[in-house]
Design a protein around this motif. Sequence first.
Motif, PDB file in Angstrom:
ATOM      1  N   UNK A   1       0.824  -1.202   0.000  1.00  0.00           N
ATOM      2  CA  UNK A   1       0.000   0.000   0.000  1.00  0.00           C
ATOM      3  C   UNK A   1       0.864   1.260   0.000  1.00  0.00           C
ATOM      4  N   UNK A   2       0.278   2.403  -0.333  1.00  0.00           N
ATOM      5  CA  UNK A   2       1.014   3.676  -0.374  1.00  0.00           C
ATOM      6  C   UNK A   2       1.332   4.159   1.040  1.00  0.00           C
ATOM      7  N   UNK A   3       2.519   4.914   1.212  1.00  0.00           N
ATOM      8  CA  UNK A   3       2.939   5.442   2.513  1.00  0.00           C
ATOM      9  C   UNK A   3       2.096   6.656   2.883  1.00  0.00           C
ATOM     10  N   UNK A   4       1.680   6.723   4.156  1.00  0.00           N
ATOM     11  CA  UNK A   4       0.878   7.855   4.616  1.00  0.00           C
ATOM     12  C   UNK A   4       1.689   9.140   4.623  1.00  0.00           C
ATOM     13  N   UNK A   5       0.984  10.287   4.590  1.00  0.00           N
ATOM     14  CA  UNK A   5       1.659  11.597   4.599  1.00  0.00           C
ATOM     15  C   UNK A   5       2.375  11.844   5.927  1.00  0.00           C
ATOM     16  N   UNK A   6       3.577  12.456   5.842  1.00  0.00           N
ATOM     17  CA  UNK A   6       4.337  12.764   7.057  1.00  0.00           C
ATOM     18  C   UNK A   6       3.644  13.867   7.848  1.00  0.00           C
ATOM     19  N   UNK A   7       3.707  13.779   9.175  1.00  0.00           N
ATOM     20  CA  UNK A   7       3.077  14.785  10.029  1.00  0.00           C
ATOM     21  C   UNK A   7       4.010  15.949  10.315  1.00  0.00           C
ATOM     22  N   UNK A   8       3.511  16.941  11.057  1.00  0.00           N
ATOM     23  CA  UNK A   8       4.322  18.097  11.461  1.00  0.00           C
ATOM     24  C   UNK A   8       4.572  18.043  12.962  1.00  0.00           C
ATOM     25  N   UNK A   9       5.645  18.709  13.393  1.00  0.00           N
ATOM     26  CA  UNK A   9       5.961  18.804  14.824  1.00  0.00           C
ATOM     27  C   UNK A   9       6.619  20.150  15.100  1.00  0.00           C
ATOM     28  N   UNK A  10       6.543  20.593  16.330  1.00  0.00           N
ATOM     29  CA  UNK A  10       7.159  21.872  16.714  1.00  0.00           C
ATOM     30  C   UNK A  10       7.476  21.871  18.197  1.00  0.00           C
ATOM     31  N   UNK A  11       8.453  22.726  18.583  1.00  0.00           N
ATOM     32  CA  UNK A  11       8.910  22.802  19.972  1.00  0.00           C
ATOM     33  C   UNK A  11       9.228  24.246  20.338  1.00  0.00           C
ATOM     34  N   UNK A  12       8.994  24.584  21.587  1.00  0.00           N
ATOM     35  CA  UNK A  12       9.331  25.920  22.098  1.00  0.00           C
ATOM     36  C   UNK A  12       9.667  25.810  23.571  1.00  0.00           C
ATOM     37  N   UNK A  13      10.552  26.693  24.043  1.00  0.00           N
ATOM     38  CA  UNK A  13      10.928  26.708  25.463  1.00  0.00           C
ATOM     39  C   UNK A  13      11.225  28.141  25.890  1.00  0.00           C
TER      40      UNK A  13
ATOM     41  N   UNK B   1      22.082  33.133  32.618  1.00  0.00           N
ATOM     42  CA  UNK B   1      21.286  33.686  31.522  1.00  0.00           C
ATOM     43  C   UNK B   1      19.990  34.264  32.071  1.00  0.00           C
ATOM     44  N   UNK B   2      19.574  35.410  31.542  1.00  0.00           N
ATOM     45  CA  UNK B   2      18.301  36.022  31.926  1.00  0.00           C
ATOM     46  C   UNK B   2      17.471  36.264  30.669  1.00  0.00           C
ATOM     47  N   UNK B   3      16.212  35.790  30.704  1.00  0.00           N
ATOM     48  CA  UNK B   3      15.272  36.042  29.620  1.00  0.00           C
ATOM     49  C   UNK B   3      15.390  35.110  28.434  1.00  0.00           C
ATOM     50  N   UNK B   4      15.974  33.926  28.599  1.00  0.00           N
ATOM     51  CA  UNK B   4      16.263  33.057  27.456  1.00  0.00           C
ATOM     52  C   UNK B   4      15.006  32.381  26.903  1.00  0.00           C
ATOM     53  N   UNK B   5      14.970  32.248  25.580  1.00  0.00           N
ATOM     54  CA  UNK B   5      13.909  31.516  24.879  1.00  0.00           C
ATOM     55  C   UNK B   5      14.542  30.678  23.775  1.00  0.00           C
ATOM     56  N   UNK B   6      13.809  29.637  23.340  1.00  0.00           N
ATOM     57  CA  UNK B   6      14.299  28.766  22.282  1.00  0.00           C
ATOM     58  C   UNK B   6      13.121  28.254  21.479  1.00  0.00           C
ATOM     59  N   UNK B   7      13.282  28.195  20.147  1.00  0.00           N
ATOM     60  CA  UNK B   7      12.261  27.603  19.272  1.00  0.00           C
ATOM     61  C   UNK B   7      12.927  26.544  18.398  1.00  0.00           C
ATOM     62  N   UNK B   8      12.141  25.453  18.102  1.00  0.00           N
ATOM     63  CA  UNK B   8      12.650  24.358  17.309  1.00  0.00           C
ATOM     64  C   UNK B   8      13.135  23.219  18.188  1.00  0.00           C
ATOM     65  N   UNK B   9      13.414  22.044  17.575  1.00  0.00           N
ATOM     66  CA  UNK B   9      13.274  21.797  16.139  1.00  0.00           C
ATOM     67  C   UNK B   9      11.816  21.672  15.705  1.00  0.00           C
ATOM     68  N   UNK B  10      11.503  22.236  14.540  1.00  0.00           N
ATOM     69  CA  UNK B  10      10.173  22.169  13.939  1.00  0.00           C
ATOM     70  C   UNK B  10      10.281  21.436  12.594  1.00  0.00           C
ATOM     71  N   UNK B  11       9.269  20.665  12.260  1.00  0.00           N
ATOM     72  CA  UNK B  11       9.290  19.938  10.991  1.00  0.00           C
ATOM     73  C   UNK B  11       7.971  20.093  10.261  1.00  0.00           C
ATOM     74  N   UNK B  12       8.039  20.083   8.921  1.00  0.00           N
ATOM     75  CA  UNK B  12       6.863  20.083   8.053  1.00  0.00           C
ATOM     76  C   UNK B  12       7.121  19.095   6.929  1.00  0.00           C
ATOM     77  N   UNK B  13       6.063  18.554   6.325  1.00  0.00           N
ATOM     78  CA  UNK B  13       6.288  17.612   5.221  1.00  0.00           C
ATOM     79  C   UNK B  13       7.060  18.268   4.093  1.00  0.00           C
ATOM     80  N   UNK B  14       7.901  17.488   3.433  1.00  0.00           N
ATOM     81  CA  UNK B  14       8.710  18.024   2.319  1.00  0.00           C
ATOM     82  C   UNK B  14       7.808  18.390   1.153  1.00  0.00           C
TER      83      UNK B  14
END
Length: 612
Positions: free
Chosen positions: A132-144, A599-612
């Motif tokens: 059978x055909x492969x299902x579509x890849x999902x998306x993911x995201x992260x933040x801190x 460190x004061x006030x630190x933020x981080x984004x990623x890793x994030x993914x989307x289908x190709x």
Amino acid sequence: MGMPVITPGTGTRDQSITDLIESVALQETALSHILNAEGEKMQALIAKPDVTPEQLITLNQSVQKLINAATRLEMLFQTKLELFANMSAGPTGATAPTGATGTTGVTGTTGITGPTGSSGTSGATGATDATGSTGAAGTSSNAAAQFVSGSVFGASPLRANLLAATVSGGATAHYEDGVTAGTDDTVSVALDLSTLTGAAVTVGGTPTPLSDILTLGAANQYAQASQGGVSRAMAGSVGNDGTASADFPAGAAFDLMKLIPETPALSAASLTIGAINGGAQWSAAQGNTLAVTTDAANPSQGRGYSLASAALDLTSPAIGTMADAFNTELQTFGSAVSGLGTQVVNGLISGVTDSLNALSAISGGLAVGANTLDAAVTLDSANLPDFTTPFVSPDGSMTMTMSAGSIHANLSKLLGGTLNNLPPNTELISPATMSTLAGSFTGFASYLQQQMDLVFQAELDYAVVNISGHITLMEVLTVDTGLDISYSGTLQNLLSGTQSLTVSGTGALALLGGMADTIVVLIQAALNTALSQLMAEILTNAGSAVGSAVTTMSGLLGPVFALFGAGMSCLINVQEDGAGTFSETPLRFTFPGDGAVLNLGSVSVGPNTVPA
């Protein structure tokens, strides 16, 4: 008494050994009950509110005796057990004769079933269906978002990157298609100020609790990870909905006295930073780069920071000493000015003599005689400098309040007048920036001396001169020929000629006409000659005293700025990229004693993914 008679037992040898071992076990049990009872007795006595030291000593002696006795018993028990261990079994007795055959027992159970025979041959394998055909890849995201982090909370100085060593209480969000319920994961967590407990930095070779050095204002931490590979994070003055909020001031104050060697030049020193904010937002669909944003409160596809203020506040006994010297010199100056009355009268008489000589053609027979001249010079104390009023440097970078002995240095002036929109890794506190600040302070000290010189010069505007009286030039019978002289105004106006003397004639000089102006000019010129040199000396002496006081203060305070640069360093706008992550740290402090990072006030984004 006779010897006891021991009757041989009927038990076996093995049974006797077992009985002896059991007796040891019973004795051990009894001993444990005795020790437990002694322990309960100790607890009951210690719990009494009125127990005395003598009772406790007696109790301790009793316990010691019991333990000694128990120890001796244990040694006896061990000896018994060792005897049993060494006893070997006795010889085997003779075989008894064979007994009669017993009755036949019941029939036994049926035996187990025998093994199954071999299987027949397998049929041919059927054809495999198409994959059978492969299902579509999902998306993911992260933040801190972590308002406070760094290696000060870990054992290794190398753990310096964002979230490498953090305190509890940050906000982290994760979204994954098919796993996360809804369209996003949003987390908002207020900073727990107790997280500073346990963190430390090394100062002068001694670990110092971070809570003794740093005071933080309320701050919030917001992280959101959404479908479509989008994440957003903010730390600082942010509300639970991810927008700017005044409910969280997010400020920080460092007690610099804990970070520098003790110095008599300072009684207090602090670094205060207002409203620290870090923000980042990233959509993986827009590429693997993250631009700098100028709006940390709304970081649309970018990362940035904002700082409301940054200032050094110093309190120094040297400033108070300088202010005392200024006050003393003002009093000396006032006394010198107030003592000019006699010199004013002498100058007036000298001026009248000069005018008679100049007008000798019409003043024959006139000569300076008796006079009733009176001159008073009064310094208006209401207009003396108010040392509670701050002195501000021309560029606004420094403010000194002498009455409080304090200096306020606006650090944004070191960076071109702003703390925001600066390049990554801009130095706020370093040996270089503190050297620049020391140069600004030296310039401020020179400006302060100039201002004080002007203060003394300005006091001439508040020195009030009152002159009145008559000088007799000739007296015939009862007719007095002379001059009435009067003046009421400031010493500065008198010396500059802005306000003139009032001169009128009596007797033969009643009708002076145009000569009056000439006489006034001559008298005033002589008066200026008499007073100018005196005033120059008074002002010179005051300036010298002021200069000495300022030089002493500057010499004591100038070197302390280098101590701040050696005590810690601070970078603004630290940006770091990792494996699919982007971070923003508004402020990073490093303490050279052990290399610890905060460190004061630190933020981080990623890793994030989307289908190709």
